[in-house]
Design an enzyme around this catalytic site. Structure first.
Site, PDB file in Angstrom:
ATOM      1  N   PHE A 197     -31.632  57.022 -28.949  1.00  0.00           N
ATOM      2  CA  PHE A 197     -32.256  56.345 -30.078  1.00  0.00           C
ATOM      3  C   PHE A 197     -31.775  54.904 -30.191  1.00  0.00           C
ATOM      4  CE2 PHE A 197     -32.950  60.710 -31.326  1.00  0.00           C
ATOM      5  CZ  PHE A 197     -34.094  60.687 -32.108  1.00  0.00           C
ATOM      6  N   ASP A 198     -32.696  54.014 -30.519  1.00  0.00           N
ATOM      7  CA  ASP A 198     -32.347  52.675 -30.952  1.00  0.00           C
ATOM      8  C   ASP A 198     -31.767  52.785 -32.371  1.00  0.00           C
ATOM      9  OD1 ASP A 198     -32.389  49.801 -31.059  1.00  0.00           O
ATOM     10  OD2 ASP A 198     -34.237  49.930 -32.234  1.00  0.00           O
ATOM     11  N   LEU A 199     -31.140  51.717 -32.863  1.00  0.00           N
ATOM     12  CA  LEU A 199     -30.558  51.751 -34.213  1.00  0.00           C
ATOM     13  C   LEU A 199     -31.414  50.980 -35.213  1.00  0.00           C
ATOM     14  CD1 LEU A 199     -28.252  52.582 -36.103  1.00  0.00           C
ATOM     15  CD2 LEU A 199     -27.011  50.526 -35.363  1.00  0.00           C
TER      16      LEU A 199
END
Length: 222
Positions: A6-8
């Protein structure tokens, strides 16, 4: 087994308030004109130095901008954020699945990413948290993801997904041979993510679990 990276910013948390405040602080310190909120959105996703350079700054001036930005960010901007609705439920559900591993891969400095996840009590859902370094040697999404894949031991696995809201996430995923998945609750839109090569687009966090289930069923039928 599926490995989900996942990206943040724009995927797990809406960090626009802290990012905008820190960019404004940096611009003021450098006696540069302020930007609109729409212009400031370009700072969410790409490496910070590149965003400053796109304002016409030299490499040295951009580095000064990054330093000022981090000065404000460390002083409180880091926690000027909110977790997107449905994200904690999604992470909790996915983390209970023995066939799924969760990781974070962000162009934000790794030390900041860990602090943010700890602040919002989300770090326990992830099997690994990976980000950029503070020296600027690992900042592009493809480089961060390559590092994350190596550190997590998932290089070459055909079941890896990169989940994010901007073109950089999709491009970084494709360059590393993983499936890019675009989310539409962040800062990118359908045209940006599609043009960047998103294999799937999801409107809500709950929709991601539906796609995972559907793909899992297809894999099982194969």
């Amino acid at each position: 087994m599926k490995e989900l990276f996942f990206d943040l910013d724009g995927t797990i948390v809406d960090s626009s308030e802290g990012i905008f405040a820190s960019v404004r602080y940096a611009l003021a310190k450098m006696a540069l004109p302020p930007l609109t909120d729409e212009q400031l959105q370009s700072f969410i996703g790409p490496p910070l130095s590149k965003s400053f350079e796109k304002l016409g700054l030299t490499t040295a001036e951009a580095a000064a901008g990054v330093a000022y930005y981090r000065e404000n960010y460390r002083d409180g901007g880091i926690f000027q954020a909110r977790v997107y609705e449905g994200i904690e439920t999604l992470l909790a559900q996915l983390s209970r699945d023995p066939e799924i591993k969760l990781y974070l891969a962000t162009s934000k400095p790794e030390v900041f990413a860990k602090q943010i996840l700890a602040h919002f009590q989300l770090e326990g859902y992830f099997d690994g948290i990976y980000g950029a370094d503070l020296e600027g040697e690992r900042v592009a999404k493809e480089d961060v993801l390559a590092y994350a894949l190596t550190e997590s031991g998932t290089v070459g696995n055909p079941t890896v997904w990169m989940i994010g809201d901007r073109e950089h996430d999709m491009i970084g995923g494709r360059l590393n041979g993983v499936t890019p998945v675009g989310v539409l609750w962040g800062f990118g839109d359908t045209s940006e993510l599609t043009a960047a090569g998103a294999a799937y687009l999801v409107q809500t966090p709950s929709e991601l679990t539906e796609i995972l289930a559907a793909v899992g069923k297809e894999d099982g039928d194969a």
